[in-house]
Design a protein around this motif. Structure first.
Motif, PDB file in Angstrom:
ATOM      1  N   GLY A  26       5.543   9.803  -8.137  1.00  0.00           N
ATOM      2  CA  GLY A  26       6.169   8.499  -8.340  1.00  0.00           C
ATOM      3  C   GLY A  26       6.478   7.769  -7.047  1.00  0.00           C
ATOM      4  N   LEU A  52       0.934   2.647  -4.023  1.00  0.00           N
ATOM      5  CA  LEU A  52      -0.378   2.428  -4.648  1.00  0.00           C
ATOM      6  C   LEU A  52      -1.323   1.629  -3.755  1.00  0.00           C
ATOM      7  CD1 LEU A  52      -1.937   3.029  -7.287  1.00  0.00           C
ATOM      8  CD2 LEU A  52      -1.159   0.821  -8.145  1.00  0.00           C
ATOM      9  N   SER A  67       5.731   1.443  -4.884  1.00  0.00           N
ATOM     10  CA  SER A  67       5.448   2.824  -5.281  1.00  0.00           C
ATOM     11  C   SER A  67       5.172   2.843  -6.788  1.00  0.00           C
ATOM     12  CB  SER A  67       6.662   3.698  -4.988  1.00  0.00           C
ATOM     13  OG  SER A  67       7.743   3.228  -5.771  1.00  0.00           O
ATOM     14  N   ILE A  68       4.640   3.968  -7.266  1.00  0.00           N
ATOM     15  CA  ILE A  68       4.413   4.099  -8.708  1.00  0.00           C
ATOM     16  C   ILE A  68       5.740   3.963  -9.459  1.00  0.00           C
ATOM     17  CG2 ILE A  68       3.628   5.662 -10.533  1.00  0.00           C
ATOM     18  CD1 ILE A  68       1.473   6.666  -8.672  1.00  0.00           C
ATOM     19  N   ASP A 112       1.945   8.817 -14.111  1.00  0.00           N
ATOM     20  CA  ASP A 112       0.826   8.383 -13.266  1.00  0.00           C
ATOM     21  C   ASP A 112      -0.123   7.364 -13.900  1.00  0.00           C
ATOM     22  OD1 ASP A 112      -0.133  10.169 -15.083  1.00  0.00           O
ATOM     23  OD2 ASP A 112      -0.753  11.677 -13.613  1.00  0.00           O
ATOM     24  N   VAL A 132      -0.316   3.495 -14.213  1.00  0.00           N
ATOM     25  CA  VAL A 132       0.411   2.306 -13.746  1.00  0.00           C
ATOM     26  C   VAL A 132       0.280   1.115 -14.704  1.00  0.00           C
ATOM     27  CG1 VAL A 132       0.483   2.940 -11.311  1.00  0.00           C
ATOM     28  CG2 VAL A 132      -1.484   1.664 -12.173  1.00  0.00           C
ATOM     29  N   PRO A 178      -6.169   6.169  -6.639  1.00  0.00           N
ATOM     30  CA  PRO A 178      -5.375   4.980  -6.318  1.00  0.00           C
ATOM     31  C   PRO A 178      -6.250   3.727  -6.258  1.00  0.00           C
ATOM     32  CG  PRO A 178      -4.771   6.800  -4.907  1.00  0.00           C
ATOM     33  CD  PRO A 178      -5.925   7.274  -5.715  1.00  0.00           C
ATOM     34  N   TYR A 224      -4.970  -2.480 -12.144  1.00  0.00           N
ATOM     35  CA  TYR A 224      -3.635  -3.086 -12.151  1.00  0.00           C
ATOM     36  C   TYR A 224      -3.738  -4.568 -11.766  1.00  0.00           C
ATOM     37  CZ  TYR A 224       1.228  -3.921 -10.788  1.00  0.00           C
ATOM     38  OH  TYR A 224       2.502  -4.439 -10.682  1.00  0.00           O
TER      39      TYR A 224
END
Ligand code: UTP
Length: 416
Positions: A118, A122, A129-130, A242, A244, A401, A408
């Motif tokens: 977490g 990313l 952060s996650i 994990d 996103v 990532p 994302y």
């Protein structure tokens, strides 16, 4: 101390784990000895024995009857159906009946990040952060529904302190701290191939997190179920840390579950191709289940239905909704442990730290989806991959990532 020591000595002798006594004797500081003793007495030696015996048997029942499971495609619901489910779901959310559980107790070995997954940046321009990305999602829902959704974060013994510190230092990313609760998942000793409990590099008993299936029992043990009941929580979304693009607050999934009178619902996405390494929803001996990619025969993985779609094509993405009654029931029942053989650093009988070249240790993990078989039926709701699934698993390549970042960004451009 004497009483404890006597108990410890008796247990190790009874279960053939005398190497623990040697390890204890090797410790010099009284405090270390005390801690070792304390930890050794938390171990269920009988369970360890059973787990080892199980590891000698072939895993997975070959006689199980596997069949495809029915699913509902979210994008194919009629306008009326959609509106009805949405209205039921929204009502529940606004009434404060939903809680979210994020499972963040994994080791994240494939990603190779040194801290909890977490805390991983990313690589967006914002360098979020996650954990912050997941918080953003909940903050949006908070605004939308005008309610604080209780958030329970499962950590492990190893990453709990760091995870909690990260949230605290970042002022919980603007989410009300009182609505976030951390709880630790269980752990189990790692065993040598001869069934002996291993000693870690610090001379302590080597234990590892007991898998995401440990979430149910850990919720119970950590007092979280009690907390949920006090808050009149009815539905609990349980997801991994994990993904996103996870959508933990989904009125359609809640409305659908209520309407169809089921206690568990899972989201699926269409399997990219028959060979994709994902588990898929199925029926096992008539009950809802997930068949793992390692378990499904190639010809079965390729079977098509009358619409030309994969018969076993509903990938399980660890996005599931449970009624509190289901959580309570499962938390009191036994889930089987799956065995993985891992490379694990350990201290040998002469006190030398060994980093093995080959896998040397048994690790035992429960899988969340084994819990589905505890109930008669569940809903599987197919959602769009590009809307809800951007996993961060590997350091590079697929589900890395880089791929998660792109998904994302695309999703957020689309909804702007
Ligand atoms: P994975 O099975 O992908 O494992 O977990 P992982 O530990 O994150 O990564 P690898 O396999 O070591 O590379 C799926 C989700 O379940 C959680 C993880 O944190 C992740 O959100 N999980 C897994 C736990 O919370 N506890 C566990 O014991 C295992």
């Amino acid at each position: 101390m004497d009483e404890k020591f006597k108990k410890f000595k008796l247990a190790v002798a009874q279960f053939g784990q005398e190497q623990l006594l040697d390890a204890y004797n090797m410790l010099e500081k009284t405090q270390d000895k005390e801690e070792f003793l304390k930890e050794s007495l938390t171990i269920d030696y009988n369970q360890v024995k059973t787990l080892y015996e199980e590891s000698k048997k072939t895993q997975g029942s070959t006689e199980a009857k596997i069949e495809p499971i029915n699913y509902i495609d979210k994008s194919k619901m009629t306008k009326e159906e959609y509106a009805e489910y949405e209205s039921i779901g929204v009502q529940e959310i606004k009434a404060g009946k939903l809680a979210v559980v994020t499972m963040a107790g994994g080791q994240g070995t494939r990603l190779g990040h040194s801290g909890p997954k977490g805390t991983f940046d990313l690589g967006l321009e914002s360098h979020k952060s996650i954990f912050e990305i997941l918080t953003d999602t909940l903050k949006e829902e908070r605004e939308k529904y005008g309610i604080d959704i209780p958030w329970y974060i499962m950590t492990s013994e190893e990453n709990n302190a760091e995870s909690e510190k990260f949230f605290k230092e970042n002022n919980y990313f603007g989410y009300p701290a009182k609505s976030i609760k951390f709880f630790k998942q269980g752990k189990l000793p790692m065993l040598s191939k001869q069934g002996k409990i291993l000693i870690d590099e610090k001379g302590h008993i080597k234990q590892a997190a007991d898998g995401h299936g440990g979430v149910f029992h850990s919720l119970l043990k950590g007092g979280m179920i009690e907390d949920m009941k006090k808050k009149n929580i009815e539905w609990i979304f349980v997801g991994g840390v994990d993904n996103v693009l996870v959508k933990p607050v989904d009125p359609i999934l809640i409305g659908l579950s209520i309407k169809k009178k089921v206690l568990i619902a899972g989201k699926s996405i269409v399997k990219a191709n028959p060979q994709e390494k994902v588990g898929v929803f199925c029926k096992r001996n008539g009950r809802p289940s997930v068949i793992e990619y390692s378990e499904i025969k190639p010809e079965m993985a390729e079977e098509l239905d009358q619409n030309g779609e994969l018969k076993y094509g509903e990938s399980h993405i660890l996005c599931n909704l449970f009624n509190i009654k289901a959580i309570e029931k499962i938390s009191n029942e036994y889930l089987p442990y799956h065995i993985a053989v891992k490379k694990a650093k350990y201290t040998d009988g002469s006190g030398n730290v060994v980093m093995p070249e080959e896998p040397n240790a048994y690790k035992f993990e429960a899988f969340l989806f084994d819990a589905f078989e505890n109930i008669d039926d569940m809903i599987v709701m197919r959602v769009k991959r590009e809307d809800e699934f951007a996993p961060v698993k590997n350091a590079t390549g697929t589900d890395s990532p880089e791929t998660a970042r792109e998904l994302y960004k695309e999703f957020h451009l689309k909804i702007k």
